[in-house]
Design a protein around this motif. Structure first.
Motif, PDB file in Angstrom:
ATOM      1  N   THR A  64      16.267 -25.488 -14.540  1.00 40.36           N
ATOM      2  CA  THR A  64      16.405 -24.279 -13.405  1.00 40.36           C
ATOM      3  C   THR A  64      15.340 -23.189 -13.846  1.00 40.36           C
ATOM      4  N   MET A  86      12.439 -20.937 -12.904  1.00 41.52           N
ATOM      5  CA  MET A  86      11.637 -21.104 -11.997  1.00 41.52           C
ATOM      6  C   MET A  86      10.271 -20.518 -12.511  1.00 41.52           C
ATOM      7  N   GLN A  87       9.700 -19.241 -12.057  1.00 42.24           N
ATOM      8  CA  GLN A  87       8.476 -18.734 -12.546  1.00 42.24           C
ATOM      9  C   GLN A  87       8.648 -17.412 -12.618  1.00 42.24           C
ATOM     10  N   ALA A 141      15.412 -17.619 -14.388  1.00 40.77           N
ATOM     11  CA  ALA A 141      15.937 -19.019 -14.284  1.00 40.77           C
ATOM     12  C   ALA A 141      17.396 -18.790 -13.522  1.00 40.77           C
ATOM     13  N   ILE A 142      17.622 -19.924 -12.874  1.00 41.81           N
ATOM     14  CA  ILE A 142      18.954 -19.967 -12.153  1.00 41.81           C
ATOM     15  C   ILE A 142      19.779 -21.016 -12.369  1.00 41.81           C
ATOM     16  N   SER A 160      10.349 -23.520 -17.433  1.00 41.08           N
ATOM     17  CA  SER A 160      10.038 -23.165 -16.062  1.00 41.08           C
ATOM     18  C   SER A 160       8.738 -23.765 -15.750  1.00 41.08           C
ATOM     19  N   MET A 161       8.489 -23.586 -14.504  1.00 35.20           N
ATOM     20  CA  MET A 161       7.379 -24.230 -13.711  1.00 35.20           C
ATOM     21  C   MET A 161       6.014 -23.780 -14.409  1.00 35.20           C
ATOM     22  N   SER A 177      12.087 -17.517 -19.686  1.00 40.19           N
ATOM     23  CA  SER A 177      12.844 -16.744 -18.703  1.00 40.19           C
ATOM     24  C   SER A 177      13.465 -15.500 -19.077  1.00 40.19           C
ATOM     25  N   SER A 236      15.644 -17.465  -5.460  1.00 35.32           N
ATOM     26  CA  SER A 236      14.506 -18.128  -5.693  1.00 35.32           C
ATOM     27  C   SER A 236      13.238 -17.192  -5.115  1.00 35.32           C
ATOM     28  N   LYS A 237      13.683 -16.559  -4.081  1.00 36.48           N
ATOM     29  CA  LYS A 237      12.539 -15.820  -3.292  1.00 36.48           C
ATOM     30  C   LYS A 237      12.270 -14.785  -4.318  1.00 36.48           C
ATOM     31  N   SER A 296      11.141 -14.771  -7.088  1.00 38.15           N
ATOM     32  CA  SER A 296       9.697 -15.219  -7.924  1.00 38.15           C
ATOM     33  C   SER A 296       8.566 -14.859  -7.039  1.00 38.15           C
ATOM     34  N   TYR A 297       8.641 -14.490  -6.007  1.00 34.24           N
ATOM     35  CA  TYR A 297       7.511 -13.964  -5.266  1.00 34.24           C
ATOM     36  C   TYR A 297       7.298 -12.265  -5.169  1.00 34.24           C
TER      37      TYR A 297
END
Length: 138
Positions: free
Chosen positions: A46, A48-49, A53-54, A80-81, A86, A110-111, A113-114
């Motif tokens: 889980t 992310m970037q 992490a989730i 992570s990707m 994380s 998740s949003k 990460s932007y």
């Protein structure tokens, strides 16, 4: 806020304890809950970037859908990707019947990460109140 664990397994257990402290998870179910989170991690990590992490699970062990946040200043490998450690660990605990709510919450986090600037601000907060202030705008 200041996680002490150095491995994914240690961090998952540390953050999961927040659900016990808040009454969402009974202490006698902590080990089983941690096992379920770790089993979910084996299916698909889980991480992310951008340091997020989730770890999450839907389980009858919890009383209501809940979110916990732990911050690791050094970061922990959540596979992570982007290959980076994380630092912000958002853990979701959701009852079985909350599939839509669980997925909605997962998507919202998740949003993040932007939102690189916001992620950096959260990583550097000093108080829990500051975290709430940063997150309430999401």
């Amino acid at each position: 806020m200041n996680l002490e664990g150095k491995t994914k397994i240690e961090i998952i257990k540390e953050v999961a304890q927040l659900f016990v402290k808040s009454g969402v998870l009974d202490s006698e179910n902590l080990e089983e809950f941690v096992r379920e989170i770790n089993e979910r991690e084996k299916l698909s990590p889980t991480g992310m970037q951008d340091g997020i992490a989730i770890p999450h699970t839907r389980t009858p062990l919890v009383k209501k859908i809940s979110l916990a946040l732990g911050i690791s200043s050094e970061g922990v490998d959540f596979e992570s990707m982007d290959g980076e450690p994380s630092k912000l660990i958002f853990m979701i605990a959701a009852p079985e019947e909350t599939k839509k709510e669980h997925l909605d919450l997962l998507a919202e986090i998740s949003k993040l990460s932007y939102e690189e600037e916001l992620v950096e601000q959260i990583e550097n907060v000093k108080t829990v109140e500051e975290i709430f202030e940063k997150l309430k705008n999401i």
